[in-house]
Each structure stands twice: as C-alpha cells, then as structure tokens.
Design a protein around this motif. Structure first.
Motif, PDB file in Angstrom:
ATOM      1  N   GLU A 135       0.868  -1.261  -0.159  1.00 31.27           N
ATOM      2  CA  GLU A 135       0.045  -0.062  -0.033  1.00 31.27           C
ATOM      3  C   GLU A 135       0.820   1.146  -0.129  1.00 31.27           C
ATOM      4  O   GLU A 135       1.803   1.465   0.922  1.00 31.27           O
ATOM      5  CB  GLU A 135      -0.902  -0.038   1.282  1.00 31.27           C
ATOM      6  CG  GLU A 135      -1.812   1.292   1.098  1.00 31.27           C
ATOM      7  CD  GLU A 135      -2.823   1.233   2.528  1.00 31.27           C
ATOM      8  OE1 GLU A 135      -3.206   2.198   2.763  1.00 31.27           O
ATOM      9  OE2 GLU A 135      -2.982   0.162   2.832  1.00 31.27           O
ATOM     10  N   GLY A 136       0.640   2.184  -0.979  1.00 27.99           N
ATOM     11  CA  GLY A 136       1.283   3.446  -0.892  1.00 27.99           C
ATOM     12  C   GLY A 136       2.709   3.364  -1.532  1.00 27.99           C
ATOM     13  O   GLY A 136       2.921   2.358  -2.176  1.00 27.99           O
ATOM     14  N   ALA A 196      -8.187  -4.369  -0.377  1.00 30.24           N
ATOM     15  CA  ALA A 196      -7.290  -2.959  -0.722  1.00 30.24           C
ATOM     16  C   ALA A 196      -7.735  -1.967  -1.982  1.00 30.24           C
ATOM     17  O   ALA A 196      -7.786  -0.787  -1.613  1.00 30.24           O
ATOM     18  CB  ALA A 196      -5.782  -3.454  -1.067  1.00 30.24           C
ATOM     19  N   THR A 197      -8.229  -2.629  -3.102  1.00 24.10           N
ATOM     20  CA  THR A 197      -8.499  -1.706  -4.150  1.00 24.10           C
ATOM     21  C   THR A 197      -9.688  -0.950  -3.696  1.00 24.10           C
ATOM     22  O   THR A 197      -9.871   0.121  -4.087  1.00 24.10           O
ATOM     23  CB  THR A 197      -8.498  -2.585  -5.475  1.00 24.10           C
ATOM     24  OG1 THR A 197      -9.381  -3.682  -5.221  1.00 24.10           O
ATOM     25  CG2 THR A 197      -7.310  -3.252  -5.807  1.00 24.10           C
ATOM     26  N   ARG A 199     -10.824   0.105  -0.970  1.00 27.28           N
ATOM     27  CA  ARG A 199     -10.490   1.172  -0.005  1.00 27.28           C
ATOM     28  C   ARG A 199      -9.805   2.225  -0.727  1.00 27.28           C
ATOM     29  O   ARG A 199      -9.892   3.546  -0.447  1.00 27.28           O
ATOM     30  CB  ARG A 199      -9.650   0.439   1.346  1.00 27.28           C
ATOM     31  CG  ARG A 199      -9.265   1.636   2.236  1.00 27.28           C
ATOM     32  CD  ARG A 199      -8.848   0.972   3.499  1.00 27.28           C
ATOM     33  NE  ARG A 199      -7.965  -0.179   3.057  1.00 27.28           N
ATOM     34  CZ  ARG A 199      -6.665  -0.117   3.141  1.00 27.28           C
ATOM     35  NH1 ARG A 199      -6.224   0.867   2.885  1.00 27.28           N
ATOM     36  NH2 ARG A 199      -5.882  -1.335   2.699  1.00 27.28           N
ATOM     37  N   LEU A 200      -8.713   1.899  -1.429  1.00 30.02           N
ATOM     38  CA  LEU A 200      -7.722   2.865  -2.064  1.00 30.02           C
ATOM     39  C   LEU A 200      -8.413   3.580  -3.357  1.00 30.02           C
ATOM     40  O   LEU A 200      -8.031   4.592  -3.587  1.00 30.02           O
ATOM     41  CB  LEU A 200      -6.540   2.175  -2.558  1.00 30.02           C
ATOM     42  CG  LEU A 200      -5.674   1.492  -1.319  1.00 30.02           C
ATOM     43  CD1 LEU A 200      -4.456   1.039  -1.779  1.00 30.02           C
ATOM     44  CD2 LEU A 200      -5.176   2.745  -0.723  1.00 30.02           C
ATOM     45  N   SER A 203      -9.809   7.190  -2.589  1.00 29.74           N
ATOM     46  CA  SER A 203      -8.883   8.252  -2.618  1.00 29.74           C
ATOM     47  C   SER A 203      -7.798   8.220  -3.830  1.00 29.74           C
ATOM     48  O   SER A 203      -6.795   9.157  -3.674  1.00 29.74           O
ATOM     49  CB  SER A 203      -8.360   8.205  -1.074  1.00 29.74           C
ATOM     50  OG  SER A 203      -7.441   7.106  -1.044  1.00 29.74           O
ATOM     51  N   GLY A 205      -5.635   6.178  -4.440  1.00 30.70           N
ATOM     52  CA  GLY A 205      -4.502   5.928  -3.663  1.00 30.70           C
ATOM     53  C   GLY A 205      -3.371   5.107  -4.615  1.00 30.70           C
ATOM     54  O   GLY A 205      -3.815   4.681  -5.605  1.00 30.70           O
ATOM     55  N   THR A 206      -2.412   4.504  -4.202  1.00 30.15           N
ATOM     56  CA  THR A 206      -1.433   3.703  -4.921  1.00 30.15           C
ATOM     57  C   THR A 206      -1.050   2.506  -4.305  1.00 30.15           C
ATOM     58  O   THR A 206      -1.102   2.450  -3.319  1.00 30.15           O
ATOM     59  CB  THR A 206      -0.055   4.644  -5.335  1.00 30.15           C
ATOM     60  OG1 THR A 206       0.481   4.612  -4.121  1.00 30.15           O
ATOM     61  CG2 THR A 206      -0.319   5.869  -6.099  1.00 30.15           C
ATOM     62  N   THR A 220      -1.725   3.810  -9.927  1.00 28.23           N
ATOM     63  CA  THR A 220      -2.832   4.546  -9.170  1.00 28.23           C
ATOM     64  C   THR A 220      -4.097   3.292  -9.232  1.00 28.23           C
ATOM     65  O   THR A 220      -4.513   2.922 -10.259  1.00 28.23           O
ATOM     66  CB  THR A 220      -3.171   5.844  -9.744  1.00 28.23           C
ATOM     67  OG1 THR A 220      -2.088   6.521  -9.640  1.00 28.23           O
ATOM     68  CG2 THR A 220      -4.411   6.433  -8.775  1.00 28.23           C
TER      69      THR A 220
END
Length: 479
Positions: A135-136, A196-197, A199-200, A203, A205-206, A220
């Motif tokens: 994550e990130g 994870a995807t 949730r991300l 925002s 996220g990456t 992304t």
C-alpha cells in the motif's frame, strides 16, 4: 577522384589525421580541483571485457531438474538483470537458452575490486526474488519501503498467477492503443486485493510493486477489483512503452516462479591475469604497427610513408569507435579477441596501399610519368581491394550475427540464418568481429581515399618528383 592534386592536400589531410590520432589516443579532459571533466574520450576510457578486467562466467538452471516454460525462463532472466542493477553491475551479459533451460550470465569485477567472493555474488544474483504488492509508495533515504508501505503487504509472489503485456485494441476504450499489463491472481490473493483496491479507489491511492527492496512500479487505483483480474495501464503507445510493459510483466512473473535457480557451473578470471594479457596485447599491437610501417617505407618509399600516415588514422578511428569518442555512439566493450581484431586490421589496413604502390612502381618502370603512374596505380588496384575487403566484411558480419546478442542489429537483419545458433556466451568473438569489421570498412576511407589524396598532393612538390621515391630507377626518363 579525377581532380588534379595540390600540395596543400597532403598537409591538410596529414595534419588532420595526426591531430585526430592525438585526441583519439589521449582524449581531452579538464581538471578542476578533484573533479575531472571528460570532453572527448580517449583510449584510457575504453570499457574492457571480462577477459581483461576479470570477472565471473556462470550458468544458471532451474533446480531439481524443473522443466520451465519460456515465460518462466524470461521471468527468471528479469530477476537476474534486476539483481545486477541493484548491485551496480551494469556492464554485464545475460543470455537465455530456452531450449536447454539455461541462463548464462557474465559480469566483471567491480572497479578497484581486490577481495571479491564469486560464490557469494553468484548466490546473491541467482537467489529467488521476493515480489510484494504494498500500500502506498513511502520510502526511506535508501529507497526502501517505510511507514505504511513497509507495514501493509497486500500481495506476495505466490498470490500472482500470471502477468501478461498487451495493448488495448478496443476502439471504444479511453485507453485505446495504450499498452498495459494484465494481472491474474490466485485464489489466495483475490480477497486481500479486493479489500485494498476498494478502499484505495476512493482516494485514488497507489499500490506499489516491489522486487526485493526495489520499487519497480506504483500504479494508481482507479476502481475496486474483486474478480482477481487487474490491469496496469502504461501511458503510451510507442515501442518504448511496449518494452516497459513487457519488462514489468516479466518482473512480476519472476516473483511467482515455482522453482529456484542453481549455478550449474562457473569460472572466474583474475583481474591481474587480464591486466597482464592487456599489456601483452598492447605491446603486440605497437610492435605490429612499427613493423608494418618499416616494411611499407622500405619497400615502397614515399607511397609507403604516406600509407603509414593513413594507417595511423585508421587505427585511431577504430579506437574512437570503441572508446565512445563520438558522443552519438555508445562505448563498446573491448575484449582480448577484439584487440586481436584491431591488430589484424592493422595488417590488412595496408593491403590497399600495397596493391596501389606495386602498381605505381610497375607503371613508372614501364615509362609512365609520376602523375600517370599514381592515377593508374589506384584505378587498377581498386577492384582487387574491394573484392578482398568485401569477403572479410562478410566473415565479420557472420561472426557478429552468430556470436553476438540475439537482439543485435546483424542477428535481427539475418534472423533466418542466425536463429539456429541460439543464445551465445561468445561475446569475445563478437568483439573480434566488430573491431575487424570497423577496421576493414575504415580501410576504404583511409587506405584508399586519404592515401590517394595525400599522395597526389605531395607528388606536386618539386622535391618529390624523383622517380626513385616511387620505386623507379634514378634519372629514369618518364613520359
């Protein structure tokens, strides 16, 4: 070449050759404090191969006799290449023999290396890669994962079923024509990836992709992926983007390899042994040049002396093509056979001049004037020079195609001929073919054109009109 010679032709061409040779051998650099700025690379900047610098030649195979697919072997090759980059070993050769499931790796000793353990280096390069999706993209000062990225591992290599590079051919798609990497997950990774995807994606996220402790991509997250099939889109539709997609897919696949690599065999070359061999070859080259020069001057007098100047230019230009003298050309790795190719080219470099000088001598002794003899000598000697050099060029091209990298220019150009050879470890033979090819091609420039221009120019000087200087008899009448 029918223009009349002028005395200045000789001096201009000769001075240009001498100046060029000086810069090609010594290079041009400036020193400011402890910083050296190289403007023009010289012989001291040549990249030397493993047989000179020393290094390791190792063959990797899947452990326990595992029968790997071509895709798996390509992925394993990506692991090795990434490891070499991480170790800052950029001057390397990696070949994959898909028929025999072998990966041949050749890499040199590090610069200034005095205590190098080849076994530990081989183990480090051939170890199974650790692939993670995190994550990130938080990294520390050394580029390693930290914070949330270090703590939150979404997928591991065992969770990846396959990764494939492709291009979007859907005309109605917003990413039409762009390359992407298609991911298919195993059941073990679908649930965590979906969470994870989901949730991300809220925002944007990456999710960063890591090979060992090296981040290789950080796409992304645009939407939740719950079916285990993901797409990593690369922004581009050119060949460079295609290669990036293939490379990323291979690296991801490497983390899911079902086998480990083992070193089937390896050999090492001592740096001191290579240095001694280099010194011997350089001495041999200098001696060969001096002997050829003495032979040419003793036998052909003025044409021989002019030929020596041209030969100096040919030798310097060959080194320039190797050292990276021309900024538009990358430096070439020079091996001991490559140096042998340069020495051989020195001997062959005067072939055109020997033929022309013999013709000039015969024409003068038959009663022709100096101008007529020079013109006839080069005109009649050109055909055999072309025939002889073309045959050598064919051999050099064959050596480069058969023993060079499979993605090399000659290998691609003549693929129907060279495909049967397969990947080769004989990079040293490739170096020999390269220097031989360059030397023979330059023979046309210096041995034919430059020599003719210089000889026609110097022959116009009154003090150089004696037939004896061209192999004739003293006070012999000419017409």
């Amino acid at each position: 070449m029918k223009t009349k010679g002028k005395p200045w032709q000789f001096f201009v061409v000769a001075v240009l050759i001498v100046v060029f040779a000086f810069t090609a051998f010594l290079g041009i650099s400036t020193q400011y404090g402890d910083t050296t700025k190289i403007w023009v690379k010289g012989a001291q900047d040549i990249r030397f191969g493993i047989d000179i610098r020393g290094g390791v030649d190792v063959t990797f195979m899947p452990a326990d006799g595992y029968d790997a697919t071509d895709e798996q072997m390509a992925a394993a090759e990506s692991v090795i290449q990434q490891r070499l980059v991480n170790l800052n070993i950029t001057d390397n050769e990696v070949y994959t023999d898909y028929n025999k499931d072998r990966i041949i790796v050749r890499f040199p000793w590090k610069e200034g290396e005095t205590d190098f353990n080849p076994e530990s280096a081989i183990q480090e390069i051939g170890a199974t890669a650790v692939l993670t999706f995190r994550e990130g993209k938080e990294v520390d000062s050394e580029g390693k994962p930290t914070g949330v990225t270090a703590e939150n591992i979404i997928l591991e290599g065992k969770d990846i079923k396959s990764a494939t590079a492709a291009v979007d051919n859907n005309a109605n798609s917003a990413t039409y024509g762009q390359y992407y990497v298609s991911l298919e997950l195993n059941d073990s990774g679908k649930e965590s990836f979906a969470e994870a995807t989901t949730r991300l994606s809220e925002s944007k996220g990456t999710i960063s992709i890591w090979m060992d402790d090296t981040m290789i991509s950080y796409p992304t997250v645009n939407s939740a992926i719950t079916d285990g099939n993901a797409m990593i889109t690369l922004n581009g539709s050119d060949d460079k983007t295609r290669d990036e997609a293939i490379s990323l897919a291979n690296k991801i696949n490497s983390g899911a390899l079902p086998f480990a690599l083992t070193a089937e065999n390896y050999s090492t070359i001592s740096p001191s042994l290579g240095a001694n061999s280099l010194q011997a070859m350089v001495i041999a080259g200098v001696v060969a040049f001096v002997l050829v020069a003495l032979f040419m001057i003793a036998n052909y007098r003025l044409p021989g002396a002019v030929a020596v100047i041209a030969l100096l230019g040919q030798t310097a230009m060959t080194l320039a093509f190797v050292s990276g003298y021309f900024s538009v050309l990358n430096s070439f790795t020079l091996t001991l056979p490559g140096i042998a190719g340069i020495i051989l080219a020195i001997g062959m470099g005067v072939d055109a001049n020997v033929i022309a000088a013999e013709r000039i001598k015969e024409e003068i002794r038959s009663g022709k004037s100096i101008d007529g003899a020079i013109r006839a000598g080069f005109d009649r000697g050109l055909a055999p020079v072309i025939d002889g050099n073309v045959t050598v060029i064919i051999v050099a091209v064959m050596l480069m195609g058969a023993f060079g990298p499979t993605d090399g220019f000659f290998a691609r150009m003549l693929k129907p001929i060279f495909f049967a050879f397969g990947p080769s470890t004989a990079g040293t033979i490739y170096s020999f073919g390269y220097t031989l090819l360059v030397g023979v091609l330059l023979n046309f420039v210096f041995g034919v054109i430059c020599t003719r221009v210089m000889l026609k120019g110097i022959s116009k000087l009154k003090c150089m009109r004696n037939p004896v200087l061209y192999g004739g008899v003293k006070n012999e009448k000419t017409v």
